[in-house]
Design an enzyme around this catalytic site. Structure first.
Site, PDB file in Angstrom:
ATOM      1  N   ASP A 136      41.433  31.377  35.846  1.00 24.58           N
ATOM      2  CA  ASP A 136      42.337  30.217  35.847  1.00 24.58           C
ATOM      3  C   ASP A 136      41.896  29.264  36.943  1.00 24.58           C
ATOM      4  OD1 ASP A 136      44.682  30.829  33.943  1.00 24.58           O
ATOM      5  OD2 ASP A 136      44.571  32.646  35.160  1.00 24.58           O
ATOM      6  N   ARG A 148      52.564  56.762  29.602  1.00 20.23           N
ATOM      7  CA  ARG A 148      53.060  55.385  29.494  1.00 20.23           C
ATOM      8  C   ARG A 148      52.016  54.433  28.923  1.00 20.23           C
ATOM      9  NH1 ARG A 148      57.445  54.129  33.979  1.00 20.23           N
ATOM     10  NH2 ARG A 148      58.199  56.227  34.421  1.00 20.23           N
ATOM     11  N   MET A 194      47.462  39.733  42.218  1.00 15.74           N
ATOM     12  CA  MET A 194      48.764  40.357  42.444  1.00 15.74           C
ATOM     13  C   MET A 194      48.726  41.841  42.818  1.00 15.74           C
ATOM     14  SD  MET A 194      51.021  38.573  39.402  1.00 15.74           S
ATOM     15  CE  MET A 194      52.574  39.106  40.126  1.00 15.74           C
ATOM     16  N   GLU A 195      47.549  42.387  43.127  1.00 15.52           N
ATOM     17  CA  GLU A 195      47.491  43.829  43.379  1.00 15.52           C
ATOM     18  C   GLU A 195      46.788  44.242  44.671  1.00 15.52           C
ATOM     19  OE1 GLU A 195      48.550  43.120  39.355  1.00 15.52           O
ATOM     20  OE2 GLU A 195      46.587  42.601  40.191  1.00 15.52           O
ATOM     21  N   ARG A 217      39.273  47.838  42.512  1.00 14.99           N
ATOM     22  CA  ARG A 217      40.024  47.040  41.540  1.00 14.99           C
ATOM     23  C   ARG A 217      39.070  46.064  40.871  1.00 14.99           C
ATOM     24  NH1 ARG A 217      43.618  43.766  39.216  1.00 14.99           N
ATOM     25  NH2 ARG A 217      43.880  41.627  39.969  1.00 14.99           N
ATOM     26  N   VAL A 218      39.130  45.985  39.546  1.00 15.26           N
ATOM     27  CA  VAL A 218      38.311  45.032  38.780  1.00 15.26           C
ATOM     28  C   VAL A 218      39.280  44.187  37.966  1.00 15.26           C
ATOM     29  CG1 VAL A 218      36.097  46.213  38.730  1.00 15.26           C
ATOM     30  CG2 VAL A 218      37.864  46.926  37.131  1.00 15.26           C
TER      31      VAL A 218
END
Length: 236
Positions: free
Chosen positions: A208, A47, A184-185, A91-92
């Site tokens: 942001d 994918r 979000m993870e 997670r990065v």
């Protein structure tokens, strides 16, 4: 290990290192492999979600994208932990500021996370779960940041299922509870690690700032996160 390859990962047994860095963006996965690892080889491209294994200062490390959001992260984290023998996922990613004390490009380590997701309901606990980072990874990140001379803010994240909210979130309420940033993870990653008895940590760079209106461009999001990535590689 008999379940590999999985429906979502085409790698073979032994293709992944014990620690996997997980950006959301497949292009960032390729960037990390090409710029920060040596002898990196592609081990997954199902994918278009690129996964690589290479060396960082002689240590074998893997990097693979998670996609966006908790459902995507949960699929990859579950398969890596349960079918490929991965012991730790870092997670990065990128995040938006919640605390007014957080500035653009600040690095955040998510000690825990609040979430609006129902992801944890599957575990059958009749209450609210508390997704939490691995203490050992968190300590190693704090020590490595100090050695590298990096400012690392440690505290709660807000992990949401929704990027474009119809209703205005109360950022002030979250900030008042000590939340540093939103992404979000992390909640799915932490819960998958806790359930599997493995380790996880979410490192984010703030791109942001709703208080100032500052936003990083897509190119900056992909390529300007070197300090955070170096920190993650140091603890891998």
């Amino acid at each position: 290990m008999s379940h590999v390859p999985t429906p979502h990962i085409g790698a073979m047994p032994g293709d992944f290192a014990p620690t996997v860095l997980m950006p959301g963006d497949p292009l960032r996965s390729r960037f990390i492999a090409q710029r920060l690892l040596t002898d990196a080889r592609l081990v997954n491209d199902v994918r278009g979600v690129q996964g690589y294994t290479g060396l960082y200062q002689g240590k074998r490390v893997s990097v693979m994208a998670s996609g966006m959001g908790m459902p995507s992260m949960a699929i990859y984290a579950h398969e890596l932990f349960c079918f490929y023998g991965v012991e730790a996922i870092v997670r990065v990613g990128t995040a938006g500021a919640v605390s007014r004390d957080v500035g653009m490009r600040d690095i955040i380590a998510g000690q825990s996370c609040f979430t609006d997701s129902s992801f944890g309901f599957q575990y059958g606990f009749p209450g609210h779960l508390a997704p939490t980072a691995s203490f050992s990874l968190l300590c190693r990140a704090a020590e490595a940041a100090k050695a590298l001379g990096l400012r690392l803010q440690i505290g709660p994240l807000y992990c949401s299922d929704v990027f474009y909210h119809e209703a205005q979130r109360s950022m002030e309420a979250l900030a008042g509870l000590g939340v540093l940033a939103t992404e979000m993870e992390s909640a799915a990653l932490y819960l998958e690690a806790m359930r599997a008895g493995k380790q996880a940590l979410c490192l984010c760079t703030v791109v942001d700032n709703p208080y100032t209106g500052e936003q990083a461009t897509a190119a900056e999001r992909e390529q300007s996160l070197t300090d955070m990535l170096t920190l993650a590689l140091e603890i891998a």
